[in-house]
Design an enzyme around this catalytic site. Structure first.
Site, PDB file in Angstrom:
ATOM      1  CE1 TYR A 171      -3.314  -2.746   0.339  1.00 26.80           C
ATOM      2  CE2 TYR A 171      -3.659  -2.148   2.627  1.00 26.80           C
ATOM      3  CZ  TYR A 171      -3.985  -2.915   1.540  1.00 26.80           C
ATOM      4  OH  TYR A 171      -4.980  -3.853   1.642  1.00 26.80           O
TER       5      TYR A 171
ATOM      6  N   GLY B  28     -18.371  -1.705  -1.352  1.00 22.80           N
ATOM      7  CA  GLY B  28     -18.989  -2.528  -2.378  1.00 22.80           C
ATOM      8  C   GLY B  28     -17.950  -3.167  -3.275  1.00 22.80           C
TER       9      GLY B  28
END
Length: 256
Positions: free
Chosen positions: A70, A220
Site C-alpha cells: 500500500y 462494495g
C-alpha cells in the site's frame, strides 16, 4: 438530548488467536491516495491522514489492516501508521499481508515465491518499526495449493517474527490446507451485501470459530477508490431507521 459517541467497542469483540480486538477495524488501503494500488494517488494532506489514524484509535479501533504494497509516489501506509501511532498502544493489533508485491514505480510483480516471503515480512517490520508482526495474512492469487507459501510463514512464526497467521482472498479448500500446517486465526475475504461469493467460507469459519474479516463491506464490490456503494434498497432501509447507508452496510455485515 445528549449525544453519545459511538465507538468501535459498540459492536463487541472477537479473538484473533490469543488477541482480542473490537469487531470494527480500520483498513489502511486508501491512506496513500484516492484509489488503492494507484502509484499516482496521494493523500490531500499528510497531517490529515495521520489525524484520521489517531482518531480511529481514539474511537476504539484496535485492529488495523495494512500492507507494504500500500504505497503511492509520496506515501507508504505502513510508515504513516508508524508516524501516527508509535509507540503503539499495548492492545493495538496491526495486521499486514504478504504475497503480492510492487516495484518502486508501483508496477505489480508476480506473486512472491515462498522463499521471498521472509523479505516481505522484514520489509513490513522495518516500515512499521516493529520487532515482530502481530498478524500476517497470506494473500494468495491463482494458487491451487497455498501449502508451500503458508509453510514458509509458519517457519517465520516459529522463529518469532510473526505472532499469528491468517489467509486472504482464498477459496474454501485453502483454509484446510493452511490448518494442516499451522493454526489459522482469521480469513480475510471480500464480503458484503453485494459481494457474497464467500458465503461457504464464512459458514466454515463460523463452525470452527475462526475470525472472518470482511473487506469491501462498505465500498462494495471492486470500488477501490472507496466511498459508500449506493443503491435505492440500501437508502430506503437507511431512511426507515434514521441511519446512513454506511451504517446499514456495517450492521448487515456484523449480523452475518
Amino acid at each position: 438530548m445528549p449525544t453519545h459517541e459511538i465507538t468501535a467497542a459498540s459492536a463487541g469483540t472477537w479473538t484473533l488467536g490469543d488477541m482480542t480486538v473490537n469487531r470494527i477495524g480500520f483498513g489502511a488501503m486508501r491512506l496513500t491516495g484516492g484509489a488503492a494500488f494507484d502509484s499516482d494517488g496521494t493523500p490531500s494532506d499528510r497531517d490529515r491522514v495521520i489525524g484520521v489514524l489517531r482518531r480511529a484509535v481514539e474511537l476504539g479501533v484496535n485492529h488495523i489492516d495494512t500492507a507494504a504494497f500500500y504505497f503511492s509516489r509520496l506515501r507508504s501506509a505502513n510508515e504513516l501508521i508508524n508516524r501516527a501511532l508509535a509507540p503503539y498502544p499495548d492492545d493495538l493489533v496491526i495486521a499486514t499481508k504478504v504475497g503480492p508485491g510492487r516495484d518502486p514505480s508501483g508496477e505489480w510483480l508476480p506473486l512472491a515465491r515462498p522463499d521471498q516471503l521472509r523479505g516481505q515480512v522484514e520489509e513490513n517490520l522495518r516500515q512499521l518499526g516493529r520487532d515482530h508482526l502481530d498478524l500476517v495474512n497470506l494473500r494468495q492469487h491463482g494458487l491451487d495449493s497455498i501449502a508451500e507459501h503458508f509453510g514458509a510463514l509458519a517457519e517465520l512464526r516459529d522463529a518469532g517474527l510473526i505472532r499469528q497467521l491468517g489467509i486472504s482472498n482464498v477459496r474454501p479448500q485453502h483454509l484446510a490446507q493452511a490448518q494442516a500446517i499451522a493454526p489459522v486465526v482469521c480469513v480475510q475475504n471480500a464480503y458484503g451485501i453485494d459481494k457474497r461469493l464467500s458465503e461457504k467460507t464464512l459458514r466454515t469459519c463460523g463452525e470452527q470459530g475462526v475470525a472472518f474479516v470482511p473487506f469491501y463491506s462498505i465500498a462494495g464490490d471492486g470500488r477501490d477508490a472507496g466511498g459508500v456503494a449506493d443503491s435505492e434498497a440500501i437508502r430506503a432501509v437507511a431512511r426507515a431507521h434514521g441511519a446512513t447507508p454506511a451504517q446499514v452496510r456495517i450492521a448487515w455485515t456484523l449480523a452475518r
